[in-house]
Design a protein around this motif. Structure first.
Motif, PDB file in Angstrom:
ATOM      1  N   GLY A   1       0.820  -1.201   0.000  1.00 28.98           N
ATOM      2  CA  GLY A   1       0.000   0.000   0.000  1.00 28.98           C
ATOM      3  C   GLY A   1       0.857   1.254   0.000  1.00 28.98           C
ATOM      4  O   GLY A   1       2.007   1.238   0.466  1.00 28.98           O
ATOM      5  N   PHE A   2       0.322   2.335  -0.553  1.00 33.53           N
ATOM      6  CA  PHE A   2       1.049   3.600  -0.622  1.00 33.53           C
ATOM      7  C   PHE A   2       0.119   4.739  -0.248  1.00 33.53           C
ATOM      8  O   PHE A   2      -1.089   4.705  -0.539  1.00 33.53           O
ATOM      9  CB  PHE A   2       1.601   3.834  -2.039  1.00 33.53           C
ATOM     10  N   GLU A   3       0.691   5.752   0.380  1.00 35.02           N
ATOM     11  CA  GLU A   3      -0.085   6.947   0.743  1.00 35.02           C
ATOM     12  C   GLU A   3       0.786   8.182   0.564  1.00 35.02           C
ATOM     13  O   GLU A   3       2.004   8.139   0.773  1.00 35.02           O
ATOM     14  CB  GLU A   3      -0.582   6.857   2.183  1.00 35.02           C
ATOM     15  N   MET A   4       0.143   9.274   0.166  1.00 38.69           N
ATOM     16  CA  MET A   4       0.838  10.548   0.002  1.00 38.69           C
ATOM     17  C   MET A   4      -0.027  11.642   0.608  1.00 38.69           C
ATOM     18  O   MET A   4      -1.246  11.675   0.389  1.00 38.69           O
ATOM     19  CB  MET A   4       1.098  10.830  -1.484  1.00 38.69           C
ATOM     20  N   ASP A   5       0.593  12.524   1.404  1.00 41.77           N
ATOM     21  CA  ASP A   5      -0.122  13.622   2.056  1.00 41.77           C
ATOM     22  C   ASP A   5       0.571  14.934   1.765  1.00 41.77           C
ATOM     23  O   ASP A   5       1.811  15.006   1.772  1.00 41.77           O
ATOM     24  CB  ASP A   5      -0.181  13.395   3.569  1.00 41.77           C
TER      25      ASP A   5
ATOM     26  N   THR B   1      -5.460  19.594   4.270  1.00 37.91           N
ATOM     27  CA  THR B   1      -4.600  18.434   4.080  1.00 37.91           C
ATOM     28  C   THR B   1      -5.150  17.568   2.956  1.00 37.91           C
ATOM     29  O   THR B   1      -6.325  17.180   2.983  1.00 37.91           O
ATOM     30  CB  THR B   1      -4.499  17.604   5.366  1.00 37.91           C
ATOM     31  N   LEU B   2      -4.323  17.293   1.977  1.00 34.28           N
ATOM     32  CA  LEU B   2      -4.717  16.468   0.836  1.00 34.28           C
ATOM     33  C   LEU B   2      -4.106  15.078   0.995  1.00 34.28           C
ATOM     34  O   LEU B   2      -2.941  14.945   1.369  1.00 34.28           O
ATOM     35  CB  LEU B   2      -4.232  17.096  -0.473  1.00 34.28           C
ATOM     36  N   THR B   3      -4.898  14.066   0.707  1.00 36.04           N
ATOM     37  CA  THR B   3      -4.449  12.684   0.868  1.00 36.04           C
ATOM     38  C   THR B   3      -4.831  11.857  -0.352  1.00 36.04           C
ATOM     39  O   THR B   3      -5.928  12.004  -0.897  1.00 36.04           O
ATOM     40  CB  THR B   3      -5.076  12.041   2.123  1.00 36.04           C
TER      41      THR B   3
ATOM     42  N   LEU C   1       8.159  14.485  -2.518  1.00 37.48           N
ATOM     43  CA  LEU C   1       7.568  14.669  -3.834  1.00 37.48           C
ATOM     44  C   LEU C   1       6.630  15.863  -3.789  1.00 37.48           C
ATOM     45  O   LEU C   1       6.027  16.157  -2.757  1.00 37.48           O
ATOM     46  CB  LEU C   1       6.786  13.420  -4.260  1.00 37.48           C
ATOM     47  N   VAL C   2       6.521  16.559  -4.907  1.00 30.67           N
ATOM     48  CA  VAL C   2       5.670  17.740  -4.982  1.00 30.67           C
ATOM     49  C   VAL C   2       4.578  17.489  -6.012  1.00 30.67           C
ATOM     50  O   VAL C   2       4.862  17.065  -7.136  1.00 30.67           O
ATOM     51  CB  VAL C   2       6.479  18.997  -5.360  1.00 30.67           C
ATOM     52  N   ALA C   3       3.345  17.741  -5.628  1.00 29.82           N
ATOM     53  CA  ALA C   3       2.215  17.579  -6.532  1.00 29.82           C
ATOM     54  C   ALA C   3       1.320  18.811  -6.439  1.00 29.82           C
ATOM     55  O   ALA C   3       1.354  19.551  -5.456  1.00 29.82           O
ATOM     56  CB  ALA C   3       1.422  16.320  -6.190  1.00 29.82           C
TER      57      ALA C   3
ATOM     58  N   PRO D   1      -5.456  14.893  -7.922  1.00 29.49           N
ATOM     59  CA  PRO D   1      -5.300  14.085  -9.145  1.00 29.49           C
ATOM     60  C   PRO D   1      -3.853  13.674  -9.419  1.00 29.49           C
ATOM     61  O   PRO D   1      -3.587  12.517  -9.776  1.00 29.49           O
ATOM     62  CB  PRO D   1      -5.843  15.008 -10.243  1.00 29.49           C
ATOM     63  N   GLU D   2      -2.919  14.604  -9.242  1.00 30.97           N
ATOM     64  CA  GLU D   2      -1.518  14.260  -9.485  1.00 30.97           C
ATOM     65  C   GLU D   2      -0.980  13.338  -8.394  1.00 30.97           C
ATOM     66  O   GLU D   2      -0.197  12.423  -8.670  1.00 30.97           O
ATOM     67  CB  GLU D   2      -0.674  15.524  -9.572  1.00 30.97           C
ATOM     68  N   MET D   3      -1.397  13.558  -7.156  1.00 31.51           N
ATOM     69  CA  MET D   3      -0.993  12.673  -6.065  1.00 31.51           C
ATOM     70  C   MET D   3      -1.499  11.249  -6.309  1.00 31.51           C
ATOM     71  O   MET D   3      -0.786  10.271  -6.083  1.00 31.51           O
ATOM     72  CB  MET D   3      -1.519  13.208  -4.733  1.00 31.51           C
ATOM     73  N   THR D   4      -2.735  11.137  -6.787  1.00 27.31           N
ATOM     74  CA  THR D   4      -3.303   9.828  -7.080  1.00 27.31           C
ATOM     75  C   THR D   4      -2.515   9.111  -8.162  1.00 27.31           C
ATOM     76  O   THR D   4      -2.262   7.902  -8.086  1.00 27.31           O
ATOM     77  CB  THR D   4      -4.771   9.968  -7.498  1.00 27.31           C
ATOM     78  N   ALA D   5      -2.107   9.853  -9.202  1.00 28.30           N
ATOM     79  CA  ALA D   5      -1.297   9.255 -10.264  1.00 28.30           C
ATOM     80  C   ALA D   5       0.027   8.743  -9.714  1.00 28.30           C
ATOM     81  O   ALA D   5       0.512   7.677 -10.116  1.00 28.30           O
ATOM     82  CB  ALA D   5      -1.063  10.274 -11.376  1.00 28.30           C
TER      83      ALA D   5
END
Length: 265
Positions: A119-123, A132-134, A168-170, A174-178
């Motif tokens: 699993g992966f997660e980005m915040d 806060t974007l997740t 990482l910078v998004a 949508p870009e975080m999901t990609a």
């Protein structure tokens, strides 16, 4: 050698305002008179919000953009490819070990790693709204080249394997999901095989980014593979092909070998 050699000669410092990753790939392929075979990415980087900066050679830059989308990037002949692996095309004829007269593999060995994250997660924090974007991904959406993927394996004590993407910078969800989906796709390639094919006994030629079934190498490892590297070697008395291939599942499916019945392992 191919056009990627020319694409790696010069380090380029350039900004790409108002472009998506796929737009950039098409522009760079056109720069080298290549025909773009580019899969569209949905996020366009608007100049008022963000701009993509290039500080490497053109091929290094394209491969970096490809990785963050879960894509591949390369050149075949006069075509530049930028997109996800094609895992549904017509496969090459089967490679075989220990299969009597059908044997065409001189050697084959395989590594597998089932300890890759599942699993992966980005915040991130939205600098405009301070929210806060997740984004997260728990399973790859890739077509399976087998019957059982790593996500189907039971982890002791019910533990959940997860990695947080950092540094990482998004520009938004949508870009975080990609990015998290691309990381999940990459992590699912947990089996890698290497082998040598007797070119005089094989009815075709191996090429990268194609699928090939391999049989006679055991119940877990027999099945469909995706070729990532191929070298053709010619000498006075023989022709061999050395290859590296990978797969995202164990076991095989009936369609892998034409559904003709019998055990492929």
């Amino acid at each position: 050698m191919d056009t990627t050699c020319v694409m790696s000669v010069e380090e380029v410092i350039k900004d790409w305002p108002g472009k998506s990753d796929s737009d950039i790939a098409s522009d760079i392929f056109n720069k080298y008179q290549l025909t773009p075979d580019v899969q569209t990415t949905t996020v366009t980087h608007q100049e008022k919000q963000s701009t993509i900066l290039q500080r490497e050679s053109d091929i290094q830059f394209l491969k970096r953009l490809a990785r963050r989308n879960g894509y591949e990037c390369g050149v075949t002949g006069t075509t530049g490819y930028f997109g996800k692996p094609n895992l549904t095309g017509t496969p090459l004829p089967a490679l075989a070990a220990h299969f009597a007269d059908d044997t065409n593999l001189n050697s084959f060995d395989v590594d597998w790693n089932v300890l890759l994250p599942a699993g992966f997660e980005m915040d991130e924090i939205d600098f405009l709204t301070k929210q806060t974007l997740t984004a997260s991904a728990t399973q790859s959406s890739q077509t399976l080249l087998g019957s059982q993927c790593p996500g189907q394996l039971q982890i002791p004590n019910g533990a959940q394997s997860k990695v947080f993407l950092r540094h990482l910078v998004a520009t938004g969800v949508p870009e975080m999901t990609a990015m998290v989906n691309g990381a999940a796709d990459d992590a699912q390639w947990f089996i890698e095989g290497r082998g040598e094919v007797d070119g005089n006994k094989y009815d075709s030629l191996l090429h990268v980014r194609q699928r090939v079934p391999i049989k006679g190498v055991g119940e877990s490892f027999s099945g469909m593979y995706y070729l990532t590297s191929v070298k053709h070697k010619y000498t006075v008395d023989r022709f061999v092909m050395n290859f590296t291939a990978r797969r995202n599942a164990t076991g095989s499916q009936a369609s892998d070998f034409g559904g003709g019945g019998g055990l492929p392992f």
